[in-house]
Design a protein around this motif. Structure first.
Motif, mmCIF file in Angstrom:
data_model
loop_
_atom_site.group_PDB
_atom_site.id
_atom_site.type_symbol
_atom_site.label_atom_id
_atom_site.label_comp_id
_atom_site.label_asym_id
_atom_site.label_seq_id
_atom_site.Cartn_x
_atom_site.Cartn_y
_atom_site.Cartn_z
ATOM 1 N N SER A 129 0.805 -1.228 0.000
ATOM 2 C CA SER A 129 0.000 0.000 0.000
ATOM 3 C C SER A 129 0.835 1.274 0.000
ATOM 4 O O SER A 129 0.301 2.352 -0.298
ATOM 5 C CB SER A 129 -0.919 0.013 1.230
ATOM 6 O OG SER A 129 -0.169 -0.086 2.432
ATOM 7 N N ASP A 135 -1.905 3.123 -4.424
ATOM 8 C CA ASP A 135 -3.165 3.324 -5.142
ATOM 9 C C ASP A 135 -3.222 4.680 -5.828
ATOM 10 O O ASP A 135 -3.753 4.804 -6.948
ATOM 11 C CB ASP A 135 -4.342 3.190 -4.175
ATOM 12 C CG ASP A 135 -4.387 1.829 -3.504
ATOM 13 O OD1 ASP A 135 -3.485 1.008 -3.739
ATOM 14 O OD2 ASP A 135 -5.333 1.584 -2.738
ATOM 15 N N VAL A 182 -5.839 7.013 0.208
ATOM 16 C CA VAL A 182 -6.284 5.650 -0.072
ATOM 17 C C VAL A 182 -7.778 5.541 0.218
ATOM 18 O O VAL A 182 -8.326 6.269 1.044
ATOM 19 C CB VAL A 182 -5.528 4.586 0.754
ATOM 20 C CG1 VAL A 182 -4.071 4.511 0.348
ATOM 21 C CG2 VAL A 182 -5.642 4.866 2.239
#
Length: 516
Positions: free
Chosen positions: A117, A146, A363
């Motif tokens: 992430s 992301d 995110v």
């Protein structure tokens, strides 16, 4: 109650945003080195009818943080190649010869737990070898995976700092927006069972719609962020969602006895705090909950640290956050996020409409296709536990300018049902609209309708909150002392202690004489 519900057929109610993304426009990315990651991807695809050929497995390390080189070689490069091979997009060179996305069949990417992430900046020094200043350190190539993937189709853009998000504050489905970006969300949490539950909760909640109480914790930190939360509170109130608004400088106290919490927005503690420290607390199914903090999504594997992982562990279905310091003006605008969700947009659309930058720290956690407020128009399956909230919304729409008639109808319904929640909702609405005296009276009446001490304590805390906001400190202290004594056996009585320590702090311990 029957009369209120019958009005549902007569009123022109809120219409949800049309043209949600089709399942065929969704691609799912998972870690092929982790069996559970692939199983999660398949479960999501089946739940949302995403074609299985839209799944992409990448061989990735099992860790949350990767280097920029690892991102380029293990994620960006292979995923770009898959888009090319599957002919998911059309790209062409810009004036400088860099490829840019011109058309795409895939509009949404979903990363499964197992896909890293965070991207870490590889060099802690400047090219000349001098150490980075704090400001430079904040603006380095650290980013959320992301947020970088949102620009997967664009090459040649700068990696130093954030880039403008063309979808920011738009009010059009991504299917019609024609944006050269991908909307990227992730199903990620501290465990795979929680991830599976997030998917199931989104699908099941969409059958009924999300109904319950809102909670807005303003906390008075920086005017810009406070305004976002105040605006979000007004948006919830307009839609007939009863909302607790805490305007004190401190966040809600530990173990505050929240109930039926469907949406929570607050700030600005570093780690999970307040009501969410209570082991017995659980959000209502399908809840959307977010806490504005620079490091809210700093990690997702520990359910006791930061905010995103703990909120999901406590039953929330979706949240938004930051992997690293985003600066306030470059994080999600909570007011836009709430307004777009209420308008019927998907979670990922609302999240990207609310953030001004990409290639940065934001995110989105939860099913990107989730539409929590799909049934504000009165449609959907009528769950028994939602009828009170549906009725309250109808009362707000039926008598928007006749408060006396609305209160009369709600009091009558609460008496017939012997349920204090309708009066609680009325009291919160009155308090939100500056009618503190009437709100206090309604909360006291609501207390008589509750059997559970947990609920009775909440009404006492509401009254103390009103007294505190009105500078009636002595009355607030007295009410809290009585509540503390009355409900001493409840874990939630810690909330009374927390407020008493602020309003009536104990004297400091006596100074011990120094030994001669």
């Amino acid at each position: 109650m029957i009369r209120l519900l019958a009005l549902m057929l007569l009123l022109p109610l809120h219409a949800a945003a049309s043209d949600p993304p089709a399942p065929a426009t969704v691609a799912v990315v998972y870690n092929s080195e982790i069996d559970e990651s692939k199983k999660l991807a398949i479960a999501y695809a089946e739940a949302r009818n995403v074609p299985l050929e839209n799944l992409v497995g990448l061989a990735l390390p099992d860790k949350e943080e990767i280097s920029r080189e690892e991102y380029d070689t293990l994620i960006r490069g292979p995923l770009t190649a898959e888009f090319d091979r599957r002919q998911w997009w059309k790209r062409g060179p810009d004036d400088e010869g860099d490829l840019q996305m011109q058309q795409t069949r895939i509009q949404i990417l979903v990363c499964m737990r197992g896909v890293p992430s965070r991207i870490q900046h590889p060099n802690p020094v400047n090219p000349d070898g001098s150490p980075l200043t704090q400001q430079q350190g904040m603006m380095t190539r650290k980013a959320a995976v992301d947020s970088e993937l949102a620009l997967l189709g664009s090459e040649g853009h700068s990696l130093d700092g954030a880039l403008a998000n063309p979808y920011f504050k738009k009010d059009s489905p991504i299917t019609k927006a024609g944006m050269p970006i991908l909307l990227v969300g992730r199903i990620d949490a501290h465990s795979f069972p929680v991830c599976h539950r997030m998917i199931q909760d989104a699908v099941e909640t969409e059958k009924t719609g999300l109904w319950g109480f809102g909670v807005i914790d303003v906390a008075n930190k920086i005017p810009q962020g406070d305004l976002w939360l105040q605006t979000a509170a007004r948006a919830l109130d307009r839609e007939g969602i009863p909302t607790l608004v805490d305007r004190s400088n401190d966040t809600l106290p530990i173990n505050f006895p929240l109930k039926d919490t469907a949406i929570y927005l607050g700030w600005y503690d570093f780690n999970v705090s307040g009501p969410f420290k209570n082991p017995g607390f659980k959000f209502k199914r399908g809840a959307v909950a977010a806490h504005l903090h620079s490091f809210s999504a700093r990690q997702l594997r520990d359910a006791g640290k930061n905010w995103c992982a703990p909120l999901l562990a406590r039953g929330a279905c979706a949240t938004i956050g930051n992997t690293f310091e985003p600066w306030l003006h470059m994080t999600h605008n909570f007011d836009v996020f709430a307004e777009r969700l209420l308008a019927g947009y998907t979670l990922v659309e609302a999240a990207y409409m609310s953030i001004p930058v990409l290639s940065w720290q934001g995110v989105v956690l939860g099913d990107p296709l989730y539409r929590p407020f799909l049934h504000l128009d009165g449609s959907g399956t009528k769950a028994d536990d939602d009828r009170l909230f549906r009725a309250f919304r109808i009362s707000m729409l039926r008598w928007p300018n006749d408060e006396a008639e609305r209160e009369k109808q709600l009091r009558a319904a609460a008496a017939r049902m012997e349920d204090g929640r309708l009066l609680e909702a009325l009291g919160l609405n009155l308090a939100s609209n500056g009618q503190e005296s009437r709100a206090g009276s309604v909360f006291r009446d609501a207390k008589l309708r509750f059997d559970d001490d947990y609920d009775k304590l909440r009404m006492d805390l509401y009254v103390a909150m009103l007294d505190r906001e009105a500078k009636r400190t002595a009355a607030a202290i007295q009410g809290l002392r009585v509540a503390k004594a009355t409900y001493a056996s409840l874990p939630e009585s810690k909330a009374t202690e927390a407020w008493l320590n602020i309003l009536d702090p104990p004297p400091p311990p006596p100074v011990q004489p120094k030994a001669r």
